[in-house]
Design a protein around this motif. Sequence first.
Motif, PDB file in Angstrom:
ATOM      1  N   LEU A 228       3.018 -13.270  -6.896  1.00 46.71           N
ATOM      2  CA  LEU A 228       3.245 -13.769  -8.243  1.00 46.71           C
ATOM      3  C   LEU A 228       4.534 -14.592  -8.265  1.00 46.71           C
ATOM      4  CD1 LEU A 228       2.342 -10.551 -10.279  1.00 46.71           C
ATOM      5  CD2 LEU A 228       0.928 -12.598  -9.945  1.00 46.71           C
ATOM      6  N   PRO A 229       4.429 -15.892  -8.469  1.00 49.94           N
ATOM      7  CA  PRO A 229       5.620 -16.760  -8.461  1.00 49.94           C
ATOM      8  C   PRO A 229       6.658 -16.313  -9.487  1.00 49.94           C
ATOM      9  CG  PRO A 229       3.594 -18.057  -8.464  1.00 49.94           C
ATOM     10  CD  PRO A 229       3.185 -16.644  -8.717  1.00 49.94           C
ATOM     11  N   GLY A 230       7.915 -16.415  -9.109  1.00 48.94           N
ATOM     12  CA  GLY A 230       9.001 -16.103 -10.020  1.00 48.94           C
ATOM     13  C   GLY A 230       9.330 -14.633 -10.147  1.00 48.94           C
ATOM     14  N   ARG A 231       8.653 -13.786  -9.385  1.00 47.16           N
ATOM     15  CA  ARG A 231       8.935 -12.348  -9.453  1.00 47.16           C
ATOM     16  C   ARG A 231       9.482 -11.852  -8.120  1.00 47.16           C
ATOM     17  NH1 ARG A 231       4.205  -9.494 -13.140  1.00 47.16           N
ATOM     18  NH2 ARG A 231       3.863 -11.250 -14.550  1.00 47.16           N
ATOM     19  N   ASP A 232      10.142 -10.690  -8.201  1.00 41.22           N
ATOM     20  CA  ASP A 232      10.720 -10.079  -7.008  1.00 41.22           C
ATOM     21  C   ASP A 232       9.983  -8.784  -6.670  1.00 41.22           C
ATOM     22  OD1 ASP A 232      12.646 -12.030  -6.607  1.00 41.22           O
ATOM     23  OD2 ASP A 232      14.108 -11.012  -7.894  1.00 41.22           O
ATOM     24  N   VAL A 233      10.064  -8.414  -5.397  1.00 44.84           N
ATOM     25  CA  VAL A 233       9.421  -7.208  -4.886  1.00 44.84           C
ATOM     26  C   VAL A 233      10.494  -6.220  -4.437  1.00 44.84           C
ATOM     27  CG1 VAL A 233       7.955  -6.255  -3.050  1.00 44.84           C
ATOM     28  CG2 VAL A 233       7.366  -8.436  -4.102  1.00 44.84           C
ATOM     29  N   ARG A 234      10.242  -4.943  -4.714  1.00 41.17           N
ATOM     30  CA  ARG A 234      11.045  -3.870  -4.133  1.00 41.17           C
ATOM     31  C   ARG A 234      10.073  -2.822  -3.585  1.00 41.17           C
ATOM     32  NH1 ARG A 234      15.679  -1.102  -7.626  1.00 41.17           N
ATOM     33  NH2 ARG A 234      16.416  -3.280  -7.472  1.00 41.17           N
ATOM     34  N   MET A 235      10.255  -2.432  -2.331  1.00 46.22           N
ATOM     35  CA  MET A 235       9.352  -1.494  -1.671  1.00 46.22           C
ATOM     36  C   MET A 235      10.049  -0.166  -1.385  1.00 46.22           C
ATOM     37  SD  MET A 235       6.196  -2.442  -0.981  1.00 46.22           S
ATOM     38  CE  MET A 235       5.205  -3.954  -0.997  1.00 46.22           C
ATOM     39  N   LEU A 236       9.326   0.925  -1.632  1.00 50.28           N
ATOM     40  CA  LEU A 236       9.755   2.254  -1.227  1.00 50.28           C
ATOM     41  C   LEU A 236       9.098   2.587   0.108  1.00 50.28           C
ATOM     42  CD1 LEU A 236      11.075   5.047  -1.812  1.00 50.28           C
ATOM     43  CD2 LEU A 236       8.916   5.685  -2.903  1.00 50.28           C
ATOM     44  N   TYR A 237       9.886   3.056   1.071  1.00 54.90           N
ATOM     45  CA  TYR A 237       9.387   3.355   2.408  1.00 54.90           C
ATOM     46  C   TYR A 237       9.615   4.817   2.764  1.00 54.90           C
ATOM     47  CZ  TYR A 237       9.010  -1.653   3.489  1.00 54.90           C
ATOM     48  OH  TYR A 237       8.671  -2.972   3.495  1.00 54.90           O
ATOM     49  N   ARG A 238       8.680   5.361   3.537  1.00 52.05           N
ATOM     50  CA  ARG A 238       8.874   6.632   4.239  1.00 52.05           C
ATOM     51  C   ARG A 238       8.624   6.375   5.723  1.00 52.05           C
ATOM     52  NH1 ARG A 238       6.232  12.034   1.882  1.00 52.05           N
ATOM     53  NH2 ARG A 238       7.653  12.831   3.513  1.00 52.05           N
ATOM     54  N   TYR A 239       9.652   6.572   6.530  1.00 50.26           N
ATOM     55  CA  TYR A 239       9.505   6.423   7.978  1.00 50.26           C
ATOM     56  C   TYR A 239       9.146   7.797   8.535  1.00 50.26           C
ATOM     57  CZ  TYR A 239      10.647   5.463  12.855  1.00 50.26           C
ATOM     58  OH  TYR A 239      10.587   5.315  14.215  1.00 50.26           O
ATOM     59  N   VAL A 240       7.911   7.912   9.050  1.00 48.15           N
ATOM     60  CA  VAL A 240       7.359   9.207   9.475  1.00 48.15           C
ATOM     61  C   VAL A 240       6.950   9.096  10.938  1.00 48.15           C
ATOM     62  CG1 VAL A 240       5.653  11.002   9.010  1.00 48.15           C
ATOM     63  CG2 VAL A 240       6.475   9.558   7.127  1.00 48.15           C
ATOM     64  N   ARG A 241       7.642   9.778  11.810  1.00 52.79           N
ATOM     65  CA  ARG A 241       7.339   9.693  13.243  1.00 52.79           C
ATOM     66  C   ARG A 241       6.152  10.568  13.634  1.00 52.79           C
ATOM     67  NH1 ARG A 241      10.343   6.982  16.655  1.00 52.79           N
ATOM     68  NH2 ARG A 241       9.449   8.183  18.374  1.00 52.79           N
ATOM     69  N   GLN A 242       5.898  11.632  12.876  1.00 52.65           N
ATOM     70  CA  GLN A 242       4.832  12.560  13.228  1.00 52.65           C
ATOM     71  C   GLN A 242       3.834  12.688  12.084  1.00 52.65           C
ATOM     72  OE1 GLN A 242       6.511  16.274  14.586  1.00 52.65           O
ATOM     73  NE2 GLN A 242       7.313  15.369  16.459  1.00 52.65           N
ATOM     74  N   ALA A 243       3.279  11.565  11.668  1.00 50.87           N
ATOM     75  CA  ALA A 243       2.299  11.568  10.584  1.00 50.87           C
ATOM     76  C   ALA A 243       0.989  12.180  11.078  1.00 50.87           C
ATOM     77  CB  ALA A 243       2.060  10.156  10.075  1.00 50.87           C
ATOM     78  N   THR A 244       0.393  13.015  10.264  1.00 58.19           N
ATOM     79  CA  THR A 244      -0.895  13.629  10.581  1.00 58.19           C
ATOM     80  C   THR A 244      -2.001  12.911   9.816  1.00 58.19           C
ATOM     81  OG1 THR A 244      -0.709  15.187   8.735  1.00 58.19           O
ATOM     82  CG2 THR A 244       0.203  15.877  10.883  1.00 58.19           C
ATOM     83  N   PRO A 245      -3.249  13.081  10.243  1.00 61.95           N
ATOM     84  CA  PRO A 245      -4.355  12.517   9.450  1.00 61.95           C
ATOM     85  C   PRO A 245      -4.367  13.043   8.023  1.00 61.95           C
ATOM     86  CG  PRO A 245      -5.135  13.202  11.620  1.00 61.95           C
ATOM     87  CD  PRO A 245      -3.725  13.710  11.491  1.00 61.95           C
ATOM     88  N   GLU A 246      -3.978  14.319   7.838  1.00 67.04           N
ATOM     89  CA  GLU A 246      -3.960  14.891   6.489  1.00 67.04           C
ATOM     90  C   GLU A 246      -2.956  14.164   5.603  1.00 67.04           C
ATOM     91  OE1 GLU A 246      -4.679  18.470   9.303  1.00 67.04           O
ATOM     92  OE2 GLU A 246      -3.596  16.556   9.338  1.00 67.04           O
ATOM     93  N   PHE A 247      -1.764  13.903   6.146  1.00 67.36           N
ATOM     94  CA  PHE A 247      -0.744  13.199   5.365  1.00 67.36           C
ATOM     95  C   PHE A 247      -1.181  11.767   5.077  1.00 67.36           C
ATOM     96  CE2 PHE A 247       2.892  10.254   5.443  1.00 67.36           C
ATOM     97  CZ  PHE A 247       3.563  10.675   4.312  1.00 67.36           C
ATOM     98  N   ALA A 248      -1.642  11.054   6.123  1.00 66.34           N
ATOM     99  CA  ALA A 248      -2.071   9.666   5.930  1.00 66.34           C
ATOM    100  C   ALA A 248      -3.182   9.577   4.901  1.00 66.34           C
ATOM    101  CB  ALA A 248      -2.518   9.070   7.263  1.00 66.34           C
ATOM    102  N   SER A 249      -4.146  10.488   4.965  1.00 63.25           N
ATOM    103  CA  SER A 249      -5.258  10.476   4.018  1.00 63.25           C
ATOM    104  C   SER A 249      -4.761  10.703   2.599  1.00 63.25           C
ATOM    105  CB  SER A 249      -6.276  11.562   4.381  1.00 63.25           C
ATOM    106  OG  SER A 249      -6.825  11.335   5.661  1.00 63.25           O
ATOM    107  N   ALA A 250      -3.838  11.652   2.430  1.00 63.16           N
ATOM    108  CA  ALA A 250      -3.347  11.987   1.096  1.00 63.16           C
ATOM    109  C   ALA A 250      -2.589  10.830   0.463  1.00 63.16           C
ATOM    110  CB  ALA A 250      -2.459  13.231   1.167  1.00 63.16           C
ATOM    111  N   VAL A 251      -1.718  10.171   1.231  1.00 61.19           N
ATOM    112  CA  VAL A 251      -0.913   9.107   0.618  1.00 61.19           C
ATOM    113  C   VAL A 251      -1.710   7.814   0.448  1.00 61.19           C
ATOM    114  CG1 VAL A 251       1.298  10.089   1.318  1.00 61.19           C
ATOM    115  CG2 VAL A 251       0.144   8.458   2.839  1.00 61.19           C
ATOM    116  N   ILE A 252      -2.592   7.491   1.389  1.00 59.83           N
ATOM    117  CA  ILE A 252      -3.430   6.293   1.210  1.00 59.83           C
ATOM    118  C   ILE A 252      -4.320   6.468  -0.011  1.00 59.83           C
ATOM    119  CG2 ILE A 252      -5.271   4.881   2.221  1.00 59.83           C
ATOM    120  CD1 ILE A 252      -2.498   4.524   3.532  1.00 59.83           C
TER     121      ILE A 252
END
Length: 254
Positions: A25-49
């Motif tokens: 969207l032109p003229g707007r800014d983005v801010r992203m929230l990140y979680r850096y997860v080294r040991q992500a499980t399928p259960e966690f990935a499924s829940a957050v996606i």
Amino acid sequence: MKKPADPLNPESTDFCMLDYPCAYLPGRDVRMLYRYVRQATPEFASAVIRRGWRRFGNYFFHPICQGCNACKSLRIDAQTFHPSRSQRRVVRKNAATEIVLRSPTITPAHLQLYNRYHRWKAEKDGWKHREINEREYYENFVEGAHDFGYEVLYFHDEILVGVDLIDILDDGISAIYFFHDPDYARLSLGTYSLIYQIGLARRLGKHWVYLGYWVDGCKAFTYKENFPPEELLDGFPPLEESPAWIPFNPPKKS
């Protein structure tokens, strides 16, 4: 990989980026929230996606833009999808296309194809582009796949012409990123890759294909409207809340 004691709450480093210009969207800014997860499980990935997050490498993220809630999560109902006439033509055009599903890898062909695709998109659609190197590709598309991330390779005449990164989750498939050889644009490999994902979800007994974000009025996302029936999620509910997906009715084109 040793699994964490609580697969839905793995150890993570949480942070947000400074605002930067929005690509949608032109003229707007983005801010992203990140979680850096080294040991992500399928259960966690499924829940957050399922709650609107995305994944690149070991990073899970979603937008937290000030005063804007335009990014909506979109998913295809793979079990009831019926291809359109044009989509059936795409399948026929790819009768000679070979497909390989495997854990993500990195080769010179991957890097060359990725950079060639993005140079083409920069010329065609004005995308910002700089050459990606081996380390960056590995961190974005190979690292963090664990036992649920895969790549779908598309070959034509024994030439690598497309790479599709996906996660296979508890209830569906998450489409992470796709790039292809511009010389084979006639094959409509972007459409074909989603049709393949839908078929794969069905074969695995999964219900959904998660498409990432859709933004009303953004031309880059209009292709996502062509795979009904679909559902839309507004917002990014926490894990203790159930996500309220609703039927998606694309805006009528004027």
